[in-house]
Write a protein that holds these residues in place. Structure first.
Motif, PDB file in Angstrom:
ATOM      1  N   ASN A   1       0.877  -1.126   0.073  1.00  0.00           N
ATOM      2  CA  ASN A   1       0.044   0.005  -0.012  1.00  0.00           C
ATOM      3  C   ASN A   1       0.776   1.291  -0.123  1.00  0.00           C
ATOM      4  OD1 ASN A   1      -2.876   0.895   0.282  1.00  0.00           O
ATOM      5  ND2 ASN A   1      -2.982  -1.101   1.237  1.00  0.00           N
TER       6      ASN A   1
ATOM      7  N   THR B   1       1.385   4.092  -2.850  1.00  0.00           N
ATOM      8  CA  THR B   1       1.133   5.456  -2.929  1.00  0.00           C
ATOM      9  C   THR B   1       2.445   6.284  -3.042  1.00  0.00           C
ATOM     10  OG1 THR B   1      -0.311   4.954  -0.919  1.00  0.00           O
ATOM     11  CG2 THR B   1       0.721   7.430  -0.806  1.00  0.00           C
TER      12      THR B   1
ATOM     13  N   ASP C   1      -6.422  -9.226   5.537  1.00  0.00           N
ATOM     14  CA  ASP C   1      -7.202  -8.361   4.518  1.00  0.00           C
ATOM     15  C   ASP C   1      -6.149  -7.585   3.601  1.00  0.00           C
ATOM     16  OD1 ASP C   1      -9.550  -9.375   4.784  1.00  0.00           O
ATOM     17  OD2 ASP C   1     -10.226  -7.811   6.517  1.00  0.00           O
TER      18      ASP C   1
ATOM     19  N   LYS D   1      -7.458  -6.914  -0.148  1.00  0.00           N
ATOM     20  CA  LYS D   1      -8.835  -6.236  -0.335  1.00  0.00           C
ATOM     21  C   LYS D   1      -8.385  -4.697  -0.029  1.00  0.00           C
ATOM     22  CE  LYS D   1     -12.027  -9.423   1.755  1.00  0.00           C
ATOM     23  NZ  LYS D   1     -12.441  -9.515   2.918  1.00  0.00           N
ATOM     24  N   LYS D   2      -7.631  -4.299   0.953  1.00  0.00           N
ATOM     25  CA  LYS D   2      -7.396  -2.881   0.860  1.00  0.00           C
ATOM     26  C   LYS D   2      -6.602  -2.426  -0.232  1.00  0.00           C
ATOM     27  CE  LYS D   2      -5.882  -3.613   5.530  1.00  0.00           C
ATOM     28  NZ  LYS D   2      -4.753  -3.471   6.364  1.00  0.00           N
TER      29      LYS D   2
ATOM     30  N   GLU E   1      -6.620  -3.349  -3.058  1.00  0.00           N
ATOM     31  CA  GLU E   1      -7.463  -3.302  -4.368  1.00  0.00           C
ATOM     32  C   GLU E   1      -8.385  -2.083  -4.672  1.00  0.00           C
ATOM     33  OE1 GLU E   1      -8.156  -8.100  -5.593  1.00  0.00           O
ATOM     34  OE2 GLU E   1      -9.491  -7.040  -4.121  1.00  0.00           O
ATOM     35  N   GLU E   2      -8.623  -1.352  -3.404  1.00  0.00           N
ATOM     36  CA  GLU E   2      -9.259   0.039  -3.477  1.00  0.00           C
ATOM     37  C   GLU E   2      -8.185   1.009  -4.088  1.00  0.00           C
ATOM     38  OE1 GLU E   2      -9.954   0.785   0.782  1.00  0.00           O
ATOM     39  OE2 GLU E   2     -11.343  -1.208   1.015  1.00  0.00           O
ATOM     40  N   LYS E   3      -7.008   0.716  -4.150  1.00  0.00           N
ATOM     41  CA  LYS E   3      -6.006   1.697  -4.748  1.00  0.00           C
ATOM     42  C   LYS E   3      -5.732   1.544  -6.126  1.00  0.00           C
ATOM     43  CE  LYS E   3      -3.422   3.400  -1.673  1.00  0.00           C
ATOM     44  NZ  LYS E   3      -2.729   3.421  -0.616  1.00  0.00           N
ATOM     45  N   THR E   4      -5.567   0.095  -6.389  1.00  0.00           N
ATOM     46  CA  THR E   4      -4.875  -0.375  -7.544  1.00  0.00           C
ATOM     47  C   THR E   4      -5.291  -1.738  -8.006  1.00  0.00           C
ATOM     48  OG1 THR E   4      -2.789  -0.554  -9.127  1.00  0.00           O
ATOM     49  CG2 THR E   4      -2.751  -1.198  -6.578  1.00  0.00           C
ATOM     50  N   GLU E   5      -5.171  -2.327  -9.125  1.00  0.00           N
ATOM     51  CA  GLU E   5      -5.116  -3.565  -9.659  1.00  0.00           C
ATOM     52  C   GLU E   5      -4.275  -4.384  -8.745  1.00  0.00           C
ATOM     53  OE1 GLU E   5      -7.454  -4.710 -11.855  1.00  0.00           O
ATOM     54  OE2 GLU E   5      -8.363  -2.466 -11.876  1.00  0.00           O
TER      55      GLU E   5
END
Ligand code: AMP
Length: 182
Positions: free
Chosen positions: A138, A142, A164, A167-168, A170-174
């Motif tokens: 993550n 960023t 998790d 899942k976290k 995937e909110e930002k990128t593939e």
């Protein structure tokens, strides 16, 4: 392009598990036994090449330290540049950093400010051996976006899906992972 089941099994079988390393309760996924297995390593790298040659990537960013091995090899196959994302204090030139939380305390990763060139929006793939909590990946995504480049996907050889992390992220990128451990 997804990995076929036969090749996935060969790659998965080449990864050694070490119980209670580096501390009790952790099952450490040791990819050195994948790297020294020429069949598994070749299958893996050929698969990554086939998948990512369609992406028109401009750079691969590898996460310190095992992401360097896969990332540098793949960048050479794709004939694009490789960028190391390093633990704080290791890179010699001007850097941008991103902090992330650990179980106890925090850590920081850095990248050279000019690593992805002058043009904005360079397409970058981030690669590491494994995603657990997703904290490192993550922060890496960023960080890449902070430089003005674009993280188009994060790739992992192994994903611990009982945490998790994916899942976290995937909110930002593939996100693409070859072997899912649940
Ligand atoms: P995380 O930030 O929690 O997703 O942790 C990912 C980083 O820690 C990666 O760079 C991995 O190499 C390493 N890591 C975490 N858990 C393991 C594990 N069980 N086996 C091998 N490496 C791990």
């Amino acid at each position: 392009m997804e990995l076929n089941d036969t090749d996935r099994k060969i790659i998965e079988a080449s990864i050694r598990e070490i119980k209670d390393f580096p501390k009790e309760g952790i099952i450490f996924k040791d990819i050195t036994t994948l790297l020294n297995n020429k069949e598994a390593y070749t299958l893996l790298m050929n698969h990554l090449y086939t998948r990512y040659k369609e992406y028109h990537l401009e750079y691969i960013a590898g996460i310190d330290a095992r992401g360097f091995i896969f990332g540098a090899a793949l960048a050479q196959m794709l004939q694009i540049g490789f960028v190391p994302i390093r633990k704080k204090g290791k890179l010699p030139y001007t850097t941008i950093g991103e902090k992330y939380a650990l179980e106890y305390g925090e850590d920081e990763i850095e990248v050279h400010i000019d690593a992805f060139g002058k043009k904005k929006g360079a397409k970058v793939l981030i690669i590491d051996d494994l995603i657990a909590t997703g904290g490192t990946a993550n922060a890496a995504a960023t960080l890449v976006n902070k430089t003005g480049a674009e993280c188009v996907e994060c790739c992992f050889i192994i994903a611990l899906t009982f945490l998790d992390g994916i899942k976290k992220l995937e909110e930002k990128t593939e996100v693409y992972s070859l072997i899912k451990v649940d």
